[in-house]
Each structure stands twice: as structure tokens, then as C-alpha cells.
Design a protein around this motif. Structure first.
Motif, PDB file in Angstrom:
ATOM      1  N   GLY A  61       0.808  -1.217   0.000  1.00  0.00           N
ATOM      2  CA  GLY A  61       0.000   0.000   0.000  1.00  0.00           C
ATOM      3  C   GLY A  61       0.839   1.263   0.000  1.00  0.00           C
ATOM      4  O   GLY A  61       1.934   1.300  -0.552  1.00  0.00           O
ATOM      5  N   ALA A  62       0.316   2.302   0.640  1.00  0.00           N
ATOM      6  CA  ALA A  62       0.997   3.603   0.663  1.00  0.00           C
ATOM      7  C   ALA A  62       2.182   3.565   1.610  1.00  0.00           C
ATOM      8  O   ALA A  62       2.056   3.144   2.768  1.00  0.00           O
ATOM      9  N   VAL A  63       3.348   4.019   1.143  1.00  0.00           N
ATOM     10  CA  VAL A  63       4.560   3.993   1.965  1.00  0.00           C
ATOM     11  C   VAL A  63       5.286   5.330   1.852  1.00  0.00           C
ATOM     12  O   VAL A  63       5.221   6.020   0.840  1.00  0.00           O
ATOM     13  N   VAL A 109       4.679  10.381  -1.282  1.00  0.00           N
ATOM     14  CA  VAL A 109       5.199  11.539  -2.010  1.00  0.00           C
ATOM     15  C   VAL A 109       5.466  11.096  -3.443  1.00  0.00           C
ATOM     16  O   VAL A 109       6.348  10.282  -3.703  1.00  0.00           O
ATOM     17  N   THR A 110       4.697  11.619  -4.378  1.00  0.00           N
ATOM     18  CA  THR A 110       4.845  11.214  -5.774  1.00  0.00           C
ATOM     19  C   THR A 110       6.196  11.656  -6.324  1.00  0.00           C
ATOM     20  O   THR A 110       6.823  12.588  -5.789  1.00  0.00           O
ATOM     21  N   PRO A 118       3.591  16.979   0.239  1.00  0.00           N
ATOM     22  CA  PRO A 118       3.094  16.560   1.550  1.00  0.00           C
ATOM     23  C   PRO A 118       4.092  16.629   2.691  1.00  0.00           C
ATOM     24  O   PRO A 118       3.702  16.728   3.853  1.00  0.00           O
ATOM     25  N   PHE A 119       5.383  16.576   2.411  1.00  0.00           N
ATOM     26  CA  PHE A 119       6.383  16.507   3.487  1.00  0.00           C
ATOM     27  C   PHE A 119       7.601  17.311   3.052  1.00  0.00           C
ATOM     28  O   PHE A 119       8.376  16.876   2.200  1.00  0.00           O
ATOM     29  N   GLY A 148      13.619  21.400   0.994  1.00  0.00           N
ATOM     30  CA  GLY A 148      13.936  20.000   0.716  1.00  0.00           C
ATOM     31  C   GLY A 148      12.733  19.106   0.924  1.00  0.00           C
ATOM     32  O   GLY A 148      11.738  19.491   1.548  1.00  0.00           O
ATOM     33  N   ASP A 149      12.813  17.901   0.382  1.00  0.00           N
ATOM     34  CA  ASP A 149      11.814  16.881   0.666  1.00  0.00           C
ATOM     35  C   ASP A 149      12.132  16.289   2.041  1.00  0.00           C
ATOM     36  O   ASP A 149      13.267  15.884   2.313  1.00  0.00           O
ATOM     37  N   GLY A 150      11.122  16.236   2.909  1.00  0.00           N
ATOM     38  CA  GLY A 150      11.347  15.786   4.279  1.00  0.00           C
ATOM     39  C   GLY A 150      11.827  14.348   4.392  1.00  0.00           C
ATOM     40  O   GLY A 150      12.464  13.980   5.381  1.00  0.00           O
TER      41      GLY A 150
END
Length: 315
Positions: free
Chosen positions: A65-67, A95-96, A257-258, A277-279
Motif C-alpha cells: 500500500g501507501a509507503v 510523495v509522488t 506533503p512533506f 527539501g523533501d522531508g
């Protein structure tokens, strides 16, 4: 009013010497995640960087699923390959790949943060490719006169400040070419995207506080304000409280999202965004409460999206 807690599934980088356990740098986070009811899965970062995404996700069970990904930096193209490999196994990254690139690479976030961050320009270049003096001079012409910092789309060489990072005068084309050439040589195969010039601004540390702070945003809400990971522990007695209102609007417009934003106080008293940055691939300062950090990924969505009166959501 009581809130529910949702679990999260997180892909951590595995230990290069033991693929059954998390890399030592992320082991404490993995333990906290399990304690919070989350699920830890492992991905082979070395295999991913080598262009073998299927091998990288071999330990991820079907239908996960979503990770989230939480580990070492990944080039945007490799991140997209990771997402594709996961989808073939019935999983997908929260995060796409498009959102990751927007937050991870300066050209993706710069326009959204215009006015909040130093003036910048960039040239797409391949690893090992040094733009000619004419192209660099044209790039420099788009910045204010004076000093600048050289970096790529993701990283600088600030630990080689004088030889490969700081450019005292953009009006000196020979020196500019020399600094950029040294930067490109040191980055070698890890040059990300191209060469970036950023106008140099003088920052000052608030008295008895960290010189630079990192703000962690989940779904547009500032969840943690920490010292920058490069801040020595002994020199961080307190974390300053920057005005986040202008940054909040930019983060919301970025639609990621992050996200992390690194902020520093300019000499004129204005807080500036030094980096975005991406978290998932942003590092933590050693003093950060790891349980509080893990709650960024495990907390209930409704809680995250409801700001408190102070402007941050209670952890």
C-alpha cells in the motif's frame, strides 16, 4: 476532543552490511516508528542508485500500500524508478515522483519562494561538464552584483567554501569559472541537475540560539522547528522562533506533503529561506526528539490539518 492515530509504513534504507536491518543512521527512527505502531520496511539504497530498482525493493512485501521513504538522498530519476518498482508490487510512495522533484531540486521550488530566498539562476549541466565562461557570465548577469554561492540543484560544497562554494565577485569571470570548475570536479558523478548561482546574503545568529533552523512541514502545517543538522550540539542552547506566515503560504503553494525549509536571520532582521527539501531525505539534528519526529508520519490526518492558535499543530 480525542483523536485517532493512524499507522504508517516507512521504507528505510537497509544496512549495507546486513540487509535485514535498518542503516545505523536511521535505526533509532525505525525503533521509534515500531514503538508508535508503524511498519518498517527496508530498501537497498545502493541497488537503487546503481539502477536496479527491482532488486532495491526485493524485501518489500506484495500489497504494502501507501509507503513513505525515509533515508539517504535519491536522485529524482531514481526516485521515480523506485515508485514504479513499488507500484508493480502493489505499493506506492505517498510523495509522488513529481512532488519529490519539486521539493528536492531548486528549480522545482524556487519560483514558489521568490522574494523569500536569495536571487538565483541555474544552468542544466551533466556531471563533469563545466559551463564555459560566456555562459557563466550570462548566468551571473541575472543576479545582483557582488558575491554569490555556487551549488547544484540539491547540494553545495560549503565545507570547501573558498575553493568550490563562495564567489566574492560575480564581476570576475575568470574567478567564477575557476570556482565552478572546482565545484563540478568535486561533485563528480553526484552533480545534481546543473550549476546554480545564488546571491550571497549575510546571516547572523540570534543571541544564544541556533544560527539556522529547519522547519518540518506535513501537509502545509509546520510540525517541528529544529536546529539545522550542521549545528554543533554544544552551540544550540535554544531554537529561535521565526515568523512562518510568509513561508507557510509558499509551502502550501508547493503542494508537497512533506517538506523542510531551512531559515536563517539576515543581518537586517529578516528571516530568509536558505534551502527547501523533501522531508523524506532531510537529516535530523542529533538533539531532536525522535518520537516527536516519527509522529509527523504516524499522526492522524485530521490533527495535522488543523492548526493551533499559535500557528503550529500540537504534537
Amino acid at each position: 476532543m480525542p483523536t485517532t492515530t493512524a499507522t504508517a509504513t516507512v521504507l528505510h534504507c537497509c544496512d549495507p552490511m546486513n540487509e535485514r536491518r535498518a542503516d545505523a543512521h536511521f535505526a533509532a527512527e525505525a525503533r521509534q516508528l515500531r514503538a508508535a505502531g508503524g511498519t518498517v520496511l527496508l530498501v537497498d539504497h545502493d541497488a537503487l542508485l546503481a539502477g536496479h530498482p527491482e532488486r532495491a525493493v526485493a524485501r518489500v512485501p506484495e500489497g504494502a500500500g501507501a509507503v513513505w521513504y525515509r533515508g539517504w538522498m535519491v536522485p529524482a530519476q531514481r526516485y521515480a524508478e523506485l515508485d514504479a518498482a513499488l507500484r508493480r508490487r502493489g505499493a506506492e510512495l505517498v510523495v509522488t515522483p513529481e512532488a519529490y522533484r519539486r521539493a528536492h531540486e531548486l528549480p522545482g521550488w524556487y519560483a514558489t519562494f521568490t522574494g523569500l530566498t536569495p536571487v538565483s539562476g541555474w544552468l542544466p549541466t551533466a556531471p563533469g561538464e563545466v559551463p564555459g565562461p560566456g555562459r557563466l557570465a550570462a548566468l551571473a548577469a541575472g543576479l545582483p552584483p557582488g558575491a554569490a554561492v555556487v551549488k547544484d540543484y540539491v547540494k553545495s560544497r560549503k565545507h570547501e567554501w573558498d575553493e568550490a562554494c563562495y564567489m566574492p565577485d560575480l564581476g570576475d569571470p575568470a574567478a567564477l569559472h575557476r570556482v565552478v570548475a572546482r565545484f563540478v570536479a568535486l561533485q563528480d558523478e553526484f552533480l545534481a541537475g546543473g550549476v546554480v548561482l545564488r546571491a550571497f546574503e549575510t546571516f547572523v545568529a540570534p543571541r544564544s540560539a541556533a544560527a539556522e533552523v529547519r522547519v518540518w512541514w506535513r501537509d502545509g502545517v509546520p510540525r517541528l522547528v529544529t536546529a539545522h543538522p550542521d549545528s554543533p550540539v554544544a552551540e544550540v542552547p535554544e531554537i529561535p522562533e521565526p515568523d512562518l506566515a510568509p513561508v507557510r503560504a509558499a509551502v502550501a503553494a508547493l503542494h508537497c506533503p512533506f517538506v523542510t525549509t531551512d531559515l536563517a536571520l539576515r543581518a537586517d532582521g529578516v528571516w530568509r529561506v536558505v534551502e527547501v527539501g523533501d522531508g523524506q531525505v532531510s537529516d535530523l539534528h542529533r538533539d531532536v526528539d525522535q518520537a516527536a519526529f516519527v509522529r509527523l508520519l504516524t499522526a492522524d490526518q485530521a490533527l495535522l490539518c488543523t492548526p493551533s492558535a499559535s500557528g503550529t499543530t500540537p504534537a
